[in-house]
Design a protein around this motif. Structure first.
Motif, PDB file in Angstrom:
ATOM      1  N   HIS A 192     -49.118 -13.848  11.589  1.00 24.06           N
ATOM      2  CA  HIS A 192     -50.206 -14.615  12.198  1.00 24.06           C
ATOM      3  C   HIS A 192     -49.611 -15.829  12.918  1.00 24.06           C
ATOM      4  O   HIS A 192     -48.824 -16.582  12.337  1.00 24.06           O
ATOM      5  CB  HIS A 192     -51.189 -15.081  11.126  1.00 24.06           C
ATOM      6  CG  HIS A 192     -52.510 -15.518  11.673  1.00 24.06           C
ATOM      7  ND1 HIS A 192     -52.664 -16.656  12.457  1.00 24.06           N
ATOM      8  CD2 HIS A 192     -53.761 -14.975  11.553  1.00 24.06           C
ATOM      9  CE1 HIS A 192     -53.928 -16.790  12.792  1.00 24.06           C
ATOM     10  NE2 HIS A 192     -54.619 -15.782  12.264  1.00 24.06           N
ATOM     11  N   GLY A 248     -42.784  -6.782  10.179  1.00 16.53           N
ATOM     12  CA  GLY A 248     -44.176  -6.734  10.602  1.00 16.53           C
ATOM     13  C   GLY A 248     -44.598  -7.971  11.374  1.00 16.53           C
ATOM     14  O   GLY A 248     -43.886  -8.969  11.438  1.00 16.53           O
ATOM     15  N   GLN A 249     -45.782  -7.886  11.951  1.00 16.43           N
ATOM     16  CA  GLN A 249     -46.319  -8.996  12.732  1.00 16.43           C
ATOM     17  C   GLN A 249     -46.752 -10.138  11.818  1.00 16.43           C
ATOM     18  O   GLN A 249     -47.116  -9.927  10.663  1.00 16.43           O
ATOM     19  CB  GLN A 249     -47.504  -8.515  13.577  1.00 16.43           C
ATOM     20  CG  GLN A 249     -47.134  -7.495  14.639  1.00 16.43           C
ATOM     21  CD  GLN A 249     -46.129  -8.032  15.649  1.00 16.43           C
ATOM     22  OE1 GLN A 249     -46.267  -9.153  16.136  1.00 16.43           O
ATOM     23  NE2 GLN A 249     -45.119  -7.224  15.964  1.00 16.43           N
ATOM     24  N   ARG A 272     -39.526  -7.504  15.217  1.00 13.47           N
ATOM     25  CA  ARG A 272     -40.349  -7.813  14.045  1.00 13.47           C
ATOM     26  C   ARG A 272     -40.173  -6.783  12.918  1.00 13.47           C
ATOM     27  O   ARG A 272     -41.121  -6.070  12.555  1.00 13.47           O
ATOM     28  CB  ARG A 272     -41.829  -7.882  14.445  1.00 13.47           C
ATOM     29  CG  ARG A 272     -42.175  -9.039  15.392  1.00 13.47           C
ATOM     30  CD  ARG A 272     -42.078 -10.375  14.666  1.00 13.47           C
ATOM     31  NE  ARG A 272     -42.652 -11.472  15.432  1.00 13.47           N
ATOM     32  CZ  ARG A 272     -41.957 -12.294  16.215  1.00 13.47           C
ATOM     33  NH1 ARG A 272     -40.636 -12.116  16.346  1.00 13.47           N
ATOM     34  NH2 ARG A 272     -42.539 -13.281  16.856  1.00 13.47           N
ATOM     35  N   ARG A 284     -36.986 -11.627  10.419  1.00 10.08           N
ATOM     36  CA  ARG A 284     -38.426 -11.451  10.630  1.00 10.08           C
ATOM     37  C   ARG A 284     -38.867 -12.016  11.986  1.00 10.08           C
ATOM     38  O   ARG A 284     -39.902 -11.624  12.521  1.00 10.08           O
ATOM     39  CB  ARG A 284     -39.216 -12.103   9.496  1.00 10.08           C
ATOM     40  CG  ARG A 284     -39.289 -13.603   9.547  1.00 10.08           C
ATOM     41  CD  ARG A 284     -40.264 -14.186   8.515  1.00 10.08           C
ATOM     42  NE  ARG A 284     -39.688 -14.260   7.173  1.00 10.08           N
ATOM     43  CZ  ARG A 284     -40.103 -13.541   6.153  1.00 10.08           C
ATOM     44  NH1 ARG A 284     -41.082 -12.677   6.315  1.00 10.08           N
ATOM     45  NH2 ARG A 284     -39.542 -13.652   4.963  1.00 10.08           N
ATOM     46  N   TRP A 285     -38.084 -12.952  12.560  1.00  9.19           N
ATOM     47  CA  TRP A 285     -38.452 -13.596  13.810  1.00  9.19           C
ATOM     48  C   TRP A 285     -37.842 -12.916  15.035  1.00  9.19           C
ATOM     49  O   TRP A 285     -38.122 -13.329  16.168  1.00  9.19           O
ATOM     50  CB  TRP A 285     -38.016 -15.062  13.790  1.00  9.19           C
ATOM     51  CG  TRP A 285     -38.684 -15.843  12.714  1.00  9.19           C
ATOM     52  CD1 TRP A 285     -38.162 -16.188  11.500  1.00  9.19           C
ATOM     53  CD2 TRP A 285     -40.021 -16.362  12.727  1.00  9.19           C
ATOM     54  NE1 TRP A 285     -39.078 -16.896  10.756  1.00  9.19           N
ATOM     55  CE2 TRP A 285     -40.226 -17.012  11.493  1.00  9.19           C
ATOM     56  CE3 TRP A 285     -41.052 -16.342  13.669  1.00  9.19           C
ATOM     57  CZ2 TRP A 285     -41.431 -17.639  11.179  1.00  9.19           C
ATOM     58  CZ3 TRP A 285     -42.247 -16.968  13.347  1.00  9.19           C
ATOM     59  CH2 TRP A 285     -42.431 -17.610  12.116  1.00  9.19           C
ATOM     60  N   GLN A 342     -37.219 -10.049  17.917  1.00 11.12           N
ATOM     61  CA  GLN A 342     -38.235  -9.490  18.804  1.00 11.12           C
ATOM     62  C   GLN A 342     -38.873  -8.215  18.264  1.00 11.12           C
ATOM     63  O   GLN A 342     -40.073  -7.993  18.446  1.00 11.12           O
ATOM     64  CB  GLN A 342     -37.629  -9.224  20.184  1.00 11.12           C
ATOM     65  CG  GLN A 342     -38.654  -8.908  21.254  1.00 11.12           C
ATOM     66  CD  GLN A 342     -38.031  -8.875  22.640  1.00 11.12           C
ATOM     67  OE1 GLN A 342     -36.816  -8.901  22.783  1.00 11.12           O
ATOM     68  NE2 GLN A 342     -38.863  -8.826  23.670  1.00 11.12           N
TER      69      GLN A 342
END
Length: 478
Positions: free
Chosen positions: A412, A409-410, A406, A401-402, A404
């Motif tokens: 917060h 998804g993005q 993603r 998830r981290w 580049q």
């Protein structure tokens, strides 16, 4: 965690511009948020006792797992909860990353936090420190005087990369001795062991003093031990810095054009005194021992529990480092993107602390509520980091998830803040990330990890602390 967002609506702070609204970067408030008379929800507070009886009588309250109790409060009252404990400033706990963002925004110029009062007093009682407590315990002008000088060189990645060979050497030596002492000839009287023991004792005593405030009335045994540990660290760091100054003079004679190290940059700063730097060195030591050890254990545990993630990390290590133990270069370390992702994910899933604290220096408005000057805001990123609305597959260890691109998804930017944020973020973040990345890379290069038990248990004092036994095994790779 599922939050009852329909019960509490967002208010736009008065300082926000219409342009921001037109860009869609802020959410419009509900009309019900416009009253400044709204009372922040929370457990019933009594005169003098506050919420103490309500908290202690709750069957789900456990001080060693206070984050679970906070999670329950958020489910009952919504993402902002007011708590008043006797003898303490009013506390507001928050779980929504957007609210955390605004608290950080409002306090960015003068970030003040609570805690570490015992260390503050111990330094003020010690004539060596001349009533200057250092960036860990000070606030306001005295904190900023030192922080603005030590921050830039310590946070500069190029400076920290100078220490890759030394950190790598420690990691290799440690693993060669199967996670034992770095030097089998060390005795308890050796200066390295005295310093290590004193750093652990200092941290333990600080936490115990935060739990039991009797030291404010008379010097308890714990407070005296804190003073003794502080004295030991002060003597060692002071002597070490004088020795380094002599070495620096000789080095400058041999090579006046050499690039100054991090410590040399601090010594060359005319606005930092010798004692400022000694105090800063002492502040770094506990974080470099106990907290780094806890973070590495958490990451070992998660990699062992998720063998497919471990295998993927080993593929990257083999590709970048190979299988021999030639020294790691800064360039190679920069290529270990998946290793860094595993570290970020471990800090989201099992963070070192509940969250970030800020003491308000002015009244502010959030969600239609007025938060008053002097109140303490606890931003619980340990809870928001596990919120399914913020992180897909929030309960799972998913380092990807981290990356580049993603793939999940993005996220917060304020949903997971293990090192805090802004001017008062952990000043050792670069050092910690580098040490852990090297240690994990070297471990996976040589060993397969396995966990032979249930879930890792942790208790909360002032930070999260893993609780043994630790059924972690290291098997040499073929």
């Amino acid at each position: 965690m599922a939050l009852f967002r329909s019960l509490v609506f967002r208010a736009v702070p008065q300082s926000h511009s219409a342009a921001a609204l037109s860009r869609g970067t802020l959410r419009l408030p509900s009309a019900r948020c416009l009253s400044s008379a709204k009372e922040i929800p929370g457990p019933k507070a009594l005169p003098i006792a506050g919420v103490l009886f309500s908290v202690l009588s709750d069957k789900d309250f456990d001080k060693n797992n206070i984050h679970l109790y906070f999670k329950k409060l958020f489910k009952i009252y919504g993402p902002i909860v007011k708590l008043k404990f006797p003898g303490k400033p009013t506390m507001v706990i928050l779980s929504d990353p957007e609210d955390m963002k605004w608290i950080h925004h409002y306090t960015k110029d003068n970030p003040v936090r609570l805690g570490l009062e015992a260390l503050h007093k111990a330094r003020y009682l010690d004539e060596y420190f001349e009533k200057k407590g250092g960036i860990t315990v000070e606030d306001g002008e005295e904190w900023w005087r030192v922080r603005k000088r030590v921050g830039p060189p310590v946070m500069k990645l190029a400076n920290i990369r100078q220490y890759v060979p030394g950190m790598d050497g420690v990691a290799v030596d440690t693993l060669d001795r199967r996670l034992g002492s770095l030097d089998p000839n060390f005795t308890q009287d050796a200066e390295q062991m005295k310093c290590y023991t004193a750093a652990l004792e200092l941290l333990r005593c600080i936490f115990e003093c935060e739990e039991n405030l009797m030291w404010k009335i008379y010097p308890t045994k714990t407070f005296k031990t804190l003073q003794k540990s502080l004295k030991t660290l002060t003597e060692v760091c002071d002597r070490t810095l004088w020795e380094f100054k002599e070495e620096m003079k000789e080095r400058n004679k041999r090579d006046p054009n050499h690039s100054p190290s991090l410590m040399e940059q601090l010594l060359l700063d005319s606005e930092l005194s010798h004692k400022d730097i000694v105090t800063f060195m002492i502040d770094l030591l506990p974080g470099g021992t106990e907290t780094t050890t806890s973070a590495s254990l958490v990451l070992f545990y998660l990699l062992a529990k998720y063998p497919e993630i471990q295998a993927k990390a080993q593929e990257e290590v083999d590709r970048v480092l190979g299988r021999d133990l030639t020294p790691i270069t800064p360039e190679q370390l920069n290529q270990l993107s998946y290793i860094r992702a595993t570290l970020k994910e471990s800090l989201r899933l099992l963070p070192p602390a509940i969250g970030t604290v800020r003491v308000l220096q002015n009244d502010i408005r959030i969600r239609g509520y007025t938060l008053q000057k002097g109140w303490c805001c606890l931003m619980t990123s340990a809870i928001s980091g596990l919120d399914e609305s913020q992180f897909a597959q929030s309960q799972d260890f998913v380092p990807d998830r981290w990356l580049q691109h993603r793939p999940l998804g993005q996220m917060h930017p304020y949903a997971s803040l293990p090192f805090s944020h802004g001017k008062r973020m952990c000043i050792g973040i670069r050092i910690s990330e580098q040490i852990l990345s090297i240690l994990i890379a070297r471990t996976l290069q040589q060993f397969n990890l396995a966990w032979r038990g249930g879930d890792l248990r942790r208790k909360h004092t002032q930070v999260f602390e893993p609780v043994g036994p630790f059924p972690l095994t290291f098997t040499e790779r073929n």
